[in-house]
Enzyme design. Structure first.
Site, PDB file in Angstrom:
ATOM      1  N   GLY A  69       0.769  -1.090   0.067  1.00  0.00           N
ATOM      2  CA  GLY A  69       0.076  -0.095   0.007  1.00  0.00           C
ATOM      3  C   GLY A  69       0.981   1.318   0.193  1.00  0.00           C
ATOM      4  O   GLY A  69       1.872   1.278  -0.665  1.00  0.00           O
ATOM      5  N   SER A 129       5.809  -5.283  -0.728  1.00  0.00           N
ATOM      6  CA  SER A 129       6.005  -3.907  -1.017  1.00  0.00           C
ATOM      7  C   SER A 129       6.144  -2.898   0.104  1.00  0.00           C
ATOM      8  O   SER A 129       7.194  -3.006   0.605  1.00  0.00           O
ATOM      9  CB  SER A 129       4.300  -3.680  -1.683  1.00  0.00           C
ATOM     10  OG  SER A 129       4.253  -2.274  -2.327  1.00  0.00           O
ATOM     11  N   ALA A 130       4.986  -2.318   0.579  1.00  0.00           N
ATOM     12  CA  ALA A 130       5.348  -1.202   1.596  1.00  0.00           C
ATOM     13  C   ALA A 130       5.930  -2.031   2.799  1.00  0.00           C
ATOM     14  O   ALA A 130       6.819  -1.621   3.648  1.00  0.00           O
ATOM     15  CB  ALA A 130       4.036  -0.549   2.123  1.00  0.00           C
ATOM     16  N   HIS A 142       9.265  -3.392  -6.453  1.00  0.00           N
ATOM     17  CA  HIS A 142       8.770  -2.920  -7.761  1.00  0.00           C
ATOM     18  C   HIS A 142       9.747  -2.282  -8.893  1.00  0.00           C
ATOM     19  O   HIS A 142       9.510  -1.254  -9.671  1.00  0.00           O
ATOM     20  CB  HIS A 142       7.523  -2.051  -7.856  1.00  0.00           C
ATOM     21  CG  HIS A 142       6.591  -2.598  -6.545  1.00  0.00           C
ATOM     22  ND1 HIS A 142       5.829  -3.627  -6.542  1.00  0.00           N
ATOM     23  CD2 HIS A 142       6.063  -1.842  -5.544  1.00  0.00           C
ATOM     24  CE1 HIS A 142       5.277  -3.500  -5.605  1.00  0.00           C
ATOM     25  NE2 HIS A 142       5.167  -2.602  -4.941  1.00  0.00           N
ATOM     26  N   GLU A 192       9.727  -7.394  -9.627  1.00  0.00           N
ATOM     27  CA  GLU A 192       8.565  -8.231  -9.292  1.00  0.00           C
ATOM     28  C   GLU A 192       8.673  -9.792  -9.436  1.00  0.00           C
ATOM     29  O   GLU A 192       9.303 -10.387 -10.557  1.00  0.00           O
ATOM     30  CB  GLU A 192       7.292  -7.773 -10.377  1.00  0.00           C
ATOM     31  CG  GLU A 192       7.098  -6.308 -10.362  1.00  0.00           C
ATOM     32  CD  GLU A 192       6.419  -5.888  -9.100  1.00  0.00           C
ATOM     33  OE1 GLU A 192       7.246  -5.891  -7.777  1.00  0.00           O
ATOM     34  OE2 GLU A 192       5.478  -5.287  -8.908  1.00  0.00           O
TER      35      GLU A 192
END
Length: 235
Positions: free
Chosen positions: A90, A122-123, A159, A194
């Site tokens: 997020g 991710s985050a 990413h 990714e």
């Protein structure tokens, strides 16, 4: 002994949430029945309940229960007593700000350092680094500072995207942005593509997945490392 799974993303192109790593997560969480989920990053601004439900549905595929930290009256105690912890993707600024606001950043670091299995995507991977200064997210809120968990001795750029030949976009590339970062900071940065992840086991940090990662070190030419490369010498 630290046992950490730092993934670039939760979803690869054409797959459902966490599907691309569920087989590996089934091994990673082999001895775990219930995972504490921290939904603070709120992708697309979704509610904590909605985000937790999405994660619960994914982990049902490997017969793991998931409970959201927001359902506990005492989040610090929830972290201390957790069998395992997952922090999803997020907005990294929103995530870190909420961790500071709830005063759980230090207890989260202590629990992971003592061996509680941790999954970040991710985050949730960004905060494993020394700071969140190499996130791709917009700073839509302002945390007290940018210092993160420091579970690995470098920063992470999830990413990570390579320059696309013949693309007419004239803006800065990820590599350019990281070079700008190194004008003011000296810690290494790992560009994590990714489908790739880092497995931290004690003092070992190994690149996993099918792709190489791009390494940026201060005042050095960026270079590629292959899967199964040990990265604990980066400092």
């Amino acid at each position: 002994m630290k046992n950490i799974f730092i993934a670039s993303t939760s979803t690869t192109h054409g797959s459902n949430y966490l599907d691309y790593i569920l087989k590996d997560l089934n091994i990673f969480f082999k001895e775990i029945n219930t995972i504490l989920f921290i939904p603070y990053a709120r992708p697309d601004g979704i509610s904590h309940d909605t985000y937790t439900k999405k994660v619960q549905e994914a982990f049902l595929k490997i017969k793991k229960d998931v409970i959201g930290i927001h359902t506990f009256e005492n989040p610090s105690l929830a972290i201390e007593e957790a069998e395992a912890i997952f922090v999803g993707g997020g907005n990294t600024f929103v995530l870190l700000n909420q961790l500071y606001k709830n005063n759980v950043l230090s207890v989260l670091k202590d629990s992971i350092s003592k061996g509680t299995p941790y999954l970040g995507t991710s985050a949730g991977s960004n905060i494993c680094g020394l700071s969140i200064k190499t996130t791709n997210d917009m700073p839509i809120v302002y945390p007290p500072n940018f210092n993160a968990l420091g579970l690995v001795p470098f920063n992470i750029n999830p990413h990570y995207l390579d320059t696309i030949k013949n693309l007419k976009h004239m803006g800065e590339t990820r590599e350019t942005r990281i070079k700008e970062f190194h004008c003011y900071n000296t810690q290494p940065v790992i560009g994590l593509r990714e489908g790739s992840w880092l497995h931290v086991k004690g003092d070992s940090i190994v690149l996993k997945g099918p792709l190489t990662a791009r390494i940026f070190e201060y005042q050095k030419t960026p270079y590629e490392v292959k899967p199964e490369t040990e990265l604990n010498t980066l400092k």
